[in-house]
Motif scaffolding. Structure first.
Motif, short mmCIF file in Angstrom:
data_model
loop_
_atom_site.label_atom_id
_atom_site.label_comp_id
_atom_site.label_asym_id
_atom_site.label_seq_id
_atom_site.Cartn_x
_atom_site.Cartn_y
_atom_site.Cartn_z
N TYR A 361 0.83 -1.21 0.00
CA TYR A 361 0.00 0.00 0.00
C TYR A 361 0.87 1.26 0.00
O TYR A 361 0.58 2.23 -0.71
N GLY A 362 1.96 1.22 0.77
CA GLY A 362 2.87 2.36 0.79
C GLY A 362 3.49 2.61 -0.56
O GLY A 362 3.62 3.76 -1.00
N ARG A 363 3.88 1.54 -1.25
CA ARG A 363 4.45 1.68 -2.59
C ARG A 363 3.43 2.29 -3.55
O ARG A 363 3.75 3.16 -4.36
N GLU A 364 2.18 1.84 -3.43
CA GLU A 364 1.11 2.36 -4.30
C GLU A 364 0.88 3.85 -4.05
O GLU A 364 0.74 4.63 -4.99
N VAL A 365 0.88 4.24 -2.78
CA VAL A 365 0.69 5.65 -2.44
C VAL A 365 1.86 6.48 -2.95
O VAL A 365 1.67 7.58 -3.51
N PHE A 366 3.07 5.98 -2.78
CA PHE A 366 4.27 6.72 -3.20
C PHE A 366 4.23 7.02 -4.70
O PHE A 366 4.48 8.15 -5.12
N TYR A 367 3.92 6.02 -5.49
CA TYR A 367 3.94 6.21 -6.93
C TYR A 367 2.70 6.95 -7.44
O TYR A 367 2.68 7.41 -8.59
N SER A 368 1.67 7.06 -6.60
CA SER A 368 0.49 7.83 -7.01
C SER A 368 0.70 9.33 -6.84
O SER A 368 -0.08 10.13 -7.36
N MET A 369 1.73 9.71 -6.10
CA MET A 369 1.95 11.13 -5.82
C MET A 369 2.06 11.93 -7.12
O MET A 369 1.34 12.91 -7.32
N GLU A 380 12.10 13.66 1.74
CA GLU A 380 11.40 13.11 2.90
C GLU A 380 10.57 11.89 2.53
O GLU A 380 10.49 10.91 3.28
N HIS A 381 9.95 11.94 1.35
CA HIS A 381 9.12 10.80 0.91
C HIS A 381 10.00 9.59 0.57
O HIS A 381 9.63 8.44 0.88
N TYR A 382 11.14 9.87 -0.05
CA TYR A 382 12.07 8.78 -0.33
C TYR A 382 12.58 8.16 0.98
O TYR A 382 12.75 6.94 1.09
N GLY A 383 12.81 9.02 1.98
CA GLY A 383 13.25 8.52 3.27
C GLY A 383 12.23 7.58 3.89
O GLY A 383 12.58 6.53 4.45
N CYS A 384 10.95 7.97 3.79
CA CYS A 384 9.88 7.11 4.32
C CYS A 384 9.84 5.77 3.58
O CYS A 384 9.67 4.71 4.20
N MET A 385 9.99 5.83 2.27
CA MET A 385 9.94 4.59 1.48
C MET A 385 11.13 3.69 1.76
O MET A 385 11.00 2.46 1.85
N VAL A 386 12.32 4.28 1.92
CA VAL A 386 13.50 3.49 2.26
C VAL A 386 13.30 2.83 3.62
O VAL A 386 13.62 1.65 3.81
N ASP A 387 12.76 3.59 4.57
CA ASP A 387 12.48 3.03 5.90
C ASP A 387 11.47 1.89 5.80
O ASP A 387 11.62 0.83 6.42
#
Length: 489
Positions: A361-369, A380-387
């Motif tokens: 779900y996080g991956r889907e949200v990230f790429y929907s941005m 900051e968003h990349y940091g959240c995704m890496v985490d």
């Protein structure tokens, strides 16, 4: 008594003048004069009613034809619209200004004001310098706009020079000028200068108190902001909405839940309307202090919410472990017609995904941005995704994500990546991450410690000895730990 002889007529005869004319055959019919035309409106009045540059240019042309363009009042109205209106044109205003033979102080102030709010506010300072060189004396209306330019350009040197001019012209006691000085110093993080100007003011109004409190709050000096707020109340000033929102923000940052609750009670007793700004400040204060139930109560009671309101509630839920509620709130936000998520919204929802471990779900949200909302992911968003990927053991995918970033990864992202490598025992990726961290911080001893521990857990004692030798030769020692204790609590 003799009455004058009259021609016979019938009382019920038509009032049509052409038919009445038949009774006077020897007279000729003269056309009625046309009604007088109304006086045309003054051109400067028309300028004030303009709604577009096209209309303004037509009026400008009429002023040129009628030689009214040399009238400074009429020209200043043209300048005001083109410089300050949302549909104006600042470059056109500059042409008008430079073609004016003797621009008055209103014209100078108008252009300084326009440049202060433009993408290049330092131009306002250069314009002021030209104004002084030709001998035009600035007034009390000049400096608030000029100081706004100093604030927007975050130029402490310009602020200090303008302050000197204020003192020379004897305007250091003008409330609007002093307010601008306090704000400019605060924005430039020169709080000592701001406080000195504030303290030297013998009579302060609520606006100056509020500006100083906001300055402390924006520079993360929450305790100083709260102390000044207490002093303001003691001096008999009743806070307005802007003051209260600043103090509530300070309460959120300093953990002063008790004072925040007292302010909330004060607002209810005074019947202060819980509008968007104050409501958002309350939600943020309660959420930051972990009072999620009260934050949610304030949030749901608000008649109107903006994006900041949704973000305050969503980030508060995410940071205190209420991941599922945060994600439900984001799904509600997506259905809103009047409010659109921004980049901060996605930091909140991605943080919630990290806490809940929702990788897909996080991956889907990230790429929907970018695809859905047109928002370019920030670091900051990349940091959240890496985490998120690191916690789920997707280390290679996280590494590829970092390589695909437009920016160079910072120490925070690589640190999160190294922590994930440690948790999952991936030495190969950890060695590459350590190399990247050392490129950024060559004397970072912590990465050697982490990697040495990973070697030890894997039984690679030769590598442990090698790293310890490197640390010894480089005189790298583990720094002692520090803890922060708030002495005011």
């Amino acid at each position: 008594m003799f009455l004058p002889r009259t021609l016979p007529f019938r009382r019920n005869h038509s009032s049509n003048p052409l038919r009445d004319f038949a009774f006077f055959p020897n007279r000729t019919l003269k056309p009625l004069p046309p009604p007088p035309l109304p006086n045309p409106p003054h051109l400067s009045v028309l300028t004030d009613k303009c709604t577009s540059m096209h209309q303004l240019k037509q009026i400008h042309a009429q002023m040129v034809v009628s030689a009214r363009i040399h009238d400074n009042y009429a020209a200043s109205r043209l300048l005001s619209f083109s410089a300050l209106s949302d549909s104006g044109d600042l470059s056109y205003a500059l042409k008008l200004f430079w073609y004016t033979q003797e621009p008055n102080s209103f014209m100078w102030n108008t252009l300084i004001r326009a440049h202060a709010s433009s993408p290049n506010p330092s131009e306002a300072v250069f314009l002021y310098m030209k104004m002084r060189r030709i001998g035009v004396v600035p007034g009390k209306h000049t400096f608030p706009f000029l100081l706004k330019a100093c604030s927007n350009s975050v130029s402490i040197e310009s602020c200090k020079q303008v302050h000197n001019h204020v003192l020379k012209l004897g305007l250091d006691l003008d409330l609007h000028v002093v307010n601008g000085l306090v704000r400019a110093y605060s924005v430039c993080s020169e709080l000592n200068g701001a406080r000195r100007v504030f303290d030297e003011m013998p009579e302060r109004n609520l606006s100056i108190w509020t500006t100083m409190i906001c300055g402390y709050t924006q520079n993360f000096c929450a305790n100083a902001a709260l102390e000044l707020f207490d002093q303001m109340i003691a001096d008999g000033f009743e806070p307005n909405g802007v003051t209260l929102s600043s103090v509530l923000s300070a309460c959120g940052r300093s953990g002063c839940l008790d004072l925040g609750e007292k302010i909330h009670v004060f607002m209810e007793q005074k019947g202060i309307d819980l509008g968007v700004i104050l409501g958002t400040a309350l939600v943020h204060m309660y959420a930051k202090n972990g009072a999620i139930l009260m934050a949610r109560k304030c949030f749901e009671s608000m008649a109107e919410r903006n994006t900041a309101t949704w973000n305050a509630m969503m980030c508060g839920l995410a940071s205190h472990g209420h991941a599922e509620e945060a994600l439900n709130l984001f799904q509600r936000l997506e259905k809103e017609e009047q409010v659109v998520p921004n980049d901060i919204s996605f930091v909140g929802v991605l943080s919630a995904c990290c806490h809940a471990g929702l990788i897909d779900y996080g991956r889907e949200v990230f790429y929907s941005m970018k695809r859905v909302y047109g928002i370019e992911p920030k670091i900051e968003h990349y940091g959240c995704m890496v985490d998120l990927l690191g916690r789920g053991g997707r280390l290679l995918e996280a590494e590829e994500l970092i390589k695909g970033m437009k920016w160079k990864a910072d120490i925070v992202i690589w640190g999160a990546m190294l922590g994930a490598c440690k948790n999952h025992g991936d030495i190969d990726v950890a060695e590459r991450v350590v190399k990247e961290i050392l490129d950024l911080e060559p004397r970072n001893h912590g990465v050697y410690v982490v990697l040495s521990n990973m070697y030890a857990e894997a039984g690679r004692w030769e590598d442990v000895s090698r790293l310890r030798k490197v640390m010894k030769e480089g005189n790298l020692k583990k720094a002692p730990g520090w803890s922060l204790v708030d002495g005011d609590n």
